[in-house]
Design a protein around this motif. Structure first.
Motif, mmCIF file in Angstrom:
data_model
loop_
_atom_site.group_PDB
_atom_site.id
_atom_site.type_symbol
_atom_site.label_atom_id
_atom_site.label_comp_id
_atom_site.label_asym_id
_atom_site.label_seq_id
_atom_site.Cartn_x
_atom_site.Cartn_y
_atom_site.Cartn_z
ATOM 1 N N PHE A 49 21.336 -13.034 15.216
ATOM 2 C CA PHE A 49 22.121 -13.371 16.650
ATOM 3 C C PHE A 49 21.428 -12.774 17.704
ATOM 4 N N ILE A 50 21.011 -11.643 17.687
ATOM 5 C CA ILE A 50 20.361 -10.885 18.694
ATOM 6 C C ILE A 50 19.041 -11.493 18.989
ATOM 7 N N SER A 51 18.451 -11.533 17.926
ATOM 8 C CA SER A 51 17.067 -12.311 18.002
ATOM 9 C C SER A 51 17.169 -13.605 18.641
ATOM 10 N N GLU A 52 17.986 -14.368 18.415
ATOM 11 C CA GLU A 52 18.082 -15.648 19.176
ATOM 12 C C GLU A 52 18.516 -15.700 20.506
ATOM 13 N N VAL A 53 19.470 -14.833 20.768
ATOM 14 C CA VAL A 53 19.651 -14.629 22.108
ATOM 15 C C VAL A 53 18.609 -14.324 22.985
ATOM 16 N N GLU A 54 17.844 -13.097 22.395
ATOM 17 C CA GLU A 54 16.938 -12.637 23.361
ATOM 18 C C GLU A 54 15.764 -13.684 23.472
ATOM 19 N N LYS A 55 15.456 -14.430 22.465
ATOM 20 C CA LYS A 55 14.402 -15.400 22.586
ATOM 21 C C LYS A 55 14.721 -16.499 23.535
ATOM 22 N N GLU A 56 15.961 -17.161 23.299
ATOM 23 C CA GLU A 56 16.454 -18.430 24.050
ATOM 24 C C GLU A 56 16.434 -17.958 25.462
ATOM 25 N N SER A 57 16.951 -16.610 25.942
ATOM 26 C CA SER A 57 17.204 -16.315 27.204
ATOM 27 C C SER A 57 15.959 -15.858 28.085
ATOM 28 N N GLY A 58 14.781 -15.752 27.120
ATOM 29 C CA GLY A 58 13.647 -15.334 27.763
ATOM 30 C C GLY A 58 13.712 -13.947 28.221
ATOM 31 N N GLY A 59 14.444 -13.228 27.495
ATOM 32 C CA GLY A 59 14.364 -11.743 27.599
ATOM 33 C C GLY A 59 15.409 -11.182 28.619
ATOM 34 N N ARG A 60 16.269 -12.313 29.212
ATOM 35 C CA ARG A 60 17.169 -12.059 30.363
ATOM 36 C C ARG A 60 18.415 -11.254 29.697
ATOM 37 N N LEU A 61 18.810 -11.504 28.620
ATOM 38 C CA LEU A 61 19.915 -10.577 28.006
ATOM 39 C C LEU A 61 19.228 -9.944 26.640
ATOM 40 N N LYS A 62 18.961 -8.617 26.842
ATOM 41 C CA LYS A 62 18.544 -7.886 25.528
ATOM 42 C C LYS A 62 19.788 -6.958 24.927
ATOM 43 N N ILE A 63 19.906 -6.986 23.658
ATOM 44 C CA ILE A 63 21.077 -6.125 23.067
ATOM 45 C C ILE A 63 20.499 -5.130 21.882
ATOM 46 N N ASP A 64 20.966 -3.881 22.375
ATOM 47 C CA ASP A 64 20.560 -2.624 21.681
ATOM 48 C C ASP A 64 21.961 -2.517 20.561
ATOM 49 N N LEU A 65 21.584 -2.935 19.394
ATOM 50 C CA LEU A 65 22.696 -2.546 18.520
ATOM 51 C C LEU A 65 22.587 -1.205 17.697
ATOM 52 N N ARG A 66 23.709 -0.628 17.765
ATOM 53 C CA ARG A 66 23.933 0.970 17.069
ATOM 54 C C ARG A 66 24.867 0.512 15.792
ATOM 55 N N PRO A 67 24.169 0.629 14.703
ATOM 56 C CA PRO A 67 25.015 0.261 13.229
ATOM 57 C C PRO A 67 25.501 1.423 12.756
ATOM 58 N N ASN A 68 26.190 1.421 11.657
ATOM 59 C CA ASN A 68 26.613 2.397 10.761
ATOM 60 C C ASN A 68 27.321 3.669 11.471
ATOM 61 N N ASP A 69 28.062 3.217 12.462
ATOM 62 C CA ASP A 69 29.114 4.247 13.004
ATOM 63 C C ASP A 69 28.300 5.286 13.974
ATOM 64 N N THR A 70 27.070 5.010 14.381
ATOM 65 C CA THR A 70 26.249 5.881 14.866
ATOM 66 C C THR A 70 26.322 6.123 16.243
ATOM 67 N N LEU A 71 27.215 5.118 16.986
ATOM 68 C CA LEU A 71 27.596 5.500 18.306
ATOM 69 C C LEU A 71 29.088 5.368 18.546
ATOM 70 N N ILE A 72 29.706 4.782 17.826
ATOM 71 C CA ILE A 72 31.255 4.509 17.752
ATOM 72 C C ILE A 72 31.994 4.455 16.550
ATOM 73 N N LYS A 73 32.892 5.161 16.212
ATOM 74 C CA LYS A 73 33.375 4.963 14.935
ATOM 75 C C LYS A 73 34.053 3.574 14.948
#
Length: 329
Positions: free
Chosen positions: A45-69
């Protein structure tokens, strides 16, 4: 200076509109590890959004409870601590009865029924989430579930007294009605709970069994199906509104594709992960008819109880779903 100002105006008119569009970087949280199909689906999903938006929306994913429980993600998105996150519906049953509808045993016993239920619930969730500065963009069903135990299970009597980890109020009630001592825990706490003796069994999917390496603590997995409850990806509504309109459309369309893809990934994961359990030495079996019948009876009783506490609007969602299911059968 007047000449310079005119040159700047001319330059701004000559540049493409996209060059002046707002850009944004979102932070997104999920509780699942990278090898989970949920996380893999979000990565696409992130890859599609970043590509189709031309980089105008980038999403930094933090998996595995590493940022928020995991169970705190919904609140973090609502308050703007992060702009997006993946949540489990069943965790929020104390906020609204609709969150636990798909967690009732056998209410959606397969993927086709889970998709129909999602369609029936979506308009209700759209309104509910909007009141909390949230928007759901993706729904994904869990694979069918079953019981992990240290000893083989042949009948409901074998459940009595076992200390069961579950993940929502409905599954806690289900476990208690079957004779378990049921405790709600996030999946990240499962290994420690086994180590301390807080639990000795699980009710969950084969995927979670792999994510928690269940074979380190139990030997048997008895598949029941029973539940295809859902996760959803939510975004902060204010952050969403700040995106350019075409980027909003890109996010929504990518979210719809992620829902469809996620259901298929879930189906495949359900098959593949059962084989992985076997490969790690676990004994896998199908639940006998007596246990399926007990689960069906529990499901009917819990659905009747749900109706008693539900509002007319919530009951209509269930009725609409049952009509859709009847029409499709």
């Amino acid at each position: 200076m007047r000449g310079f100002a005119k040159w700047m105006v001319g330059l701004s008119l000559a540049l493409p509109a996209a060059a002046w569009s707002a850009s944004a970087t979102w932070t997104m949280a999920t509780g699942y590890p990278e090898n989970s199909f949920f996380t893999q689906n979000i990565r696409q999903f992130i890859s599609e959004v970043e590509k189709e938006s031309g980089g105008r929306l980038k999403i930094d994913l933090r998996p595995n409870d590493t940022l928020i429980k995991h169970d705190a993600i919904k609140r973090a998105v609502q308050t703007g601590q992060v702009q997006a996150g993946e949540v489990r519906l069943g965790v929020y049953g104390n906020e609204d009865a609709m969150y636990v509808l798909d967690g009732l045993p056998n209410i959606a016993a397969n993927y086709e029924q889970a998709w129909l239920l999602m369609q029936a619930q979506k308009p209700y969730f759209d309104k509910l989430l909007a009141r909390n500065n949230l928007r759901a963009i993706t729904y994904v069903s869990w694979p069918g579930q079953g019981f992990y135990t240290k000893t083989p299970v042949k009948s409901v009597d074998d459940f009595k007294g076992k200390r069961l980890r579950i993940y929502s109020q409905p599954t806690q009630k289900m476990g208690e009605m079957l004779g378990f001592q049921a405790t709600i825990l996030p999946f990240s706490e499962v290994p420690q709970a086994f180590a301390t003796g807080l639990i000795d069994s699980l009710f969950t999917s084969a995927q979670t069994g792999i994510d928690t390496q269940a074979w380190d603590n139990v030997k048997y997995f008895m598949y029941t199906g029973t539940l295809h409850n859902k996760n959803m990806v939510v975004v902060n509504e204010r952050a969403f509104r700040q995106l350019d309109e075409d980027v909003q459309r890109i996010v929504l369309e990518a979210g719809e594709r992620a829902s469809k893809r996620g259901f298929e990934m879930s189906r495949k994961a359900g098959q593949d992960t059962v084989e992985q359990l076997r490969a790690n030495g676990m004994e896998v079996s199908e639940a006998p008819e007596s246990i399926q019948q007990a689960l069906a009876e529990v499901g009917q009783a819990m659905t009747a109880d749900w109706r008693k506490s539900a509002t007319p609007e919530q009951q209509k969602v269930l009725d609409d779903y049952l009509e859709m299911k009847k029409a499709g059968s």
